[in-house]
Design a protein around this motif. Sequence first.
Motif, mmCIF file in Angstrom:
data_model
loop_
_atom_site.group_PDB
_atom_site.id
_atom_site.type_symbol
_atom_site.label_atom_id
_atom_site.label_comp_id
_atom_site.label_asym_id
_atom_site.label_seq_id
_atom_site.Cartn_x
_atom_site.Cartn_y
_atom_site.Cartn_z
ATOM 1 N N GLN A 243 -11.230 2.968 2.725
ATOM 2 C CA GLN A 243 -10.474 4.043 2.543
ATOM 3 C C GLN A 243 -10.322 4.644 3.817
ATOM 4 O OE1 GLN A 243 -13.005 7.528 1.000
ATOM 5 N NE2 GLN A 243 -11.305 8.162 -0.153
ATOM 6 N N LEU B 238 -0.017 4.881 -1.438
ATOM 7 C CA LEU B 238 -0.477 5.878 -0.527
ATOM 8 C C LEU B 238 0.835 6.857 -0.262
ATOM 9 C CD1 LEU B 238 -2.699 3.633 1.600
ATOM 10 C CD2 LEU B 238 -3.250 4.928 -0.520
ATOM 11 N N PRO C 283 0.918 -1.237 0.035
ATOM 12 C CA PRO C 283 -0.068 0.022 -0.077
ATOM 13 C C PRO C 283 0.897 1.236 0.006
ATOM 14 C CG PRO C 283 -1.036 -1.615 1.399
ATOM 15 C CD PRO C 283 0.250 -2.164 1.037
ATOM 16 N N PHE D 232 -3.419 -3.780 -5.222
ATOM 17 C CA PHE D 232 -3.923 -2.475 -4.464
ATOM 18 C C PHE D 232 -3.465 -1.443 -5.306
ATOM 19 C CE2 PHE D 232 -3.242 0.802 -1.465
ATOM 20 C CZ PHE D 232 -4.013 0.486 -0.334
ATOM 21 N N ASP D 233 -4.374 -0.424 -5.541
ATOM 22 C CA ASP D 233 -4.282 0.719 -6.509
ATOM 23 C C ASP D 233 -5.195 1.804 -5.907
ATOM 24 O OD1 ASP D 233 -6.756 0.016 -7.187
ATOM 25 O OD2 ASP D 233 -6.151 -0.926 -8.981
ATOM 26 N N LYS D 234 -5.027 3.129 -6.399
ATOM 27 C CA LYS D 234 -5.774 4.097 -5.973
ATOM 28 C C LYS D 234 -7.398 3.898 -6.074
ATOM 29 C CE LYS D 234 -2.312 7.748 -6.936
ATOM 30 N NZ LYS D 234 -2.133 8.818 -7.410
ATOM 31 N N SER E 298 -7.893 1.865 -2.881
ATOM 32 C CA SER E 298 -7.624 2.550 -1.540
ATOM 33 C C SER E 298 -8.853 3.574 -1.440
ATOM 34 C CB SER E 298 -6.570 3.149 -1.751
ATOM 35 O OG SER E 298 -6.425 4.398 -2.747
ATOM 36 N N SER E 299 -9.753 3.810 -2.322
ATOM 37 C CA SER E 299 -10.740 4.813 -2.317
ATOM 38 C C SER E 299 -12.020 4.369 -1.933
ATOM 39 C CB SER E 299 -11.006 5.857 -3.661
ATOM 40 O OG SER E 299 -11.419 4.781 -4.597
ATOM 41 N N TYR F 82 -9.504 -1.870 6.840
ATOM 42 C CA TYR F 82 -9.952 -1.967 5.516
ATOM 43 C C TYR F 82 -10.638 -0.755 4.985
ATOM 44 C CZ TYR F 82 -14.263 -3.649 7.221
ATOM 45 O OH TYR F 82 -15.364 -4.132 8.005
#
Length: 322
Positions: free
Chosen positions: A136, A66, A62, A101-103, A106-107, A134
Amino acid sequence: MEVEYLQAELTATERESRPPVVLALGYFDGVHEGHQKVIQTAMAKAEKKGVEAAALTFHPHPRTVLSKDYEGKDYPELTPLPIKEARLQELGVDRLFVVTFDKTLSSLSPQQFVDGYILPLHVVHAVAGFDFSYGQFGKGNMETLSSHARGKFETTAVTKWEREGEKVSSTRIRESIESGDLEQANALLKRPHTVHGKVVKGDKRGRDIGFPTANIALDYPYVLPPIGVFCAYVQIDGTDQPAVCSFGYRPTFHEQQREPLIEAHLLSFHDDIYGKRVEMKWLTMLRPEIKFDSADALISQMESDKHTAYRYFENHMEESLR
């Protein structure tokens, strides 16, 4: 162990086409004894229910997404993904899900994450460490997971696992390695910290001064100890060979070397191993790297390091026989 790489959310209709599983959740870097408690708890519940034991992890780390410090860079890990997969298989996991795991991931809100990555996997019970988060900003946790499950699966939070009154964690192990306390790190991992690589040709400087070395080019960006000299095992064709390992910039001979090198002087093995794939197990730090005034001064110190290493391995063998 079957491995499935998930790059996008799944649909609810996929649930019934999949075998039911008990799912262990976590990043699992190091697969240390705290992680092993989570995996073992999931496996025990899977056996009781008569279903598969699965694990879900993420890739890349992550922080590469991030943290601005690592944006677009590889994040050094204790167990890069292929090694992590092998460790989980050794523990007996039946199925592994690797989520990209990407943006976008993560959103997702905590509910969206559960709806898109847990419910469709036909999870009947989810297990994670007490501090697993877990969604956002990590808003989801083990207290909220049962409500986000929508009644489709049960949950178990594994309590904090401690050694010497402190939580066993990947961060603690990483800090131990980076500070040179390999004994502490290896105790928490329950095995030596190991890196994998290939023996490549160097400038043969070590051979010229009577200390031939195997130059090891690493396969992945690992967490590494500080610059210095170490005792290590180099596993060649499945056999651990004792070695004195130099990790550094070789300042006695090189003023402008940009990247540190790993050079292992094997104490009792003399075959040609150029091109071989090896594992190196870091055992203990002998001293920091020093710039010497002459080659003779370096050779004298290397002789001393070699004798210290012999004593270390002799004592290590005696301890293992007790």
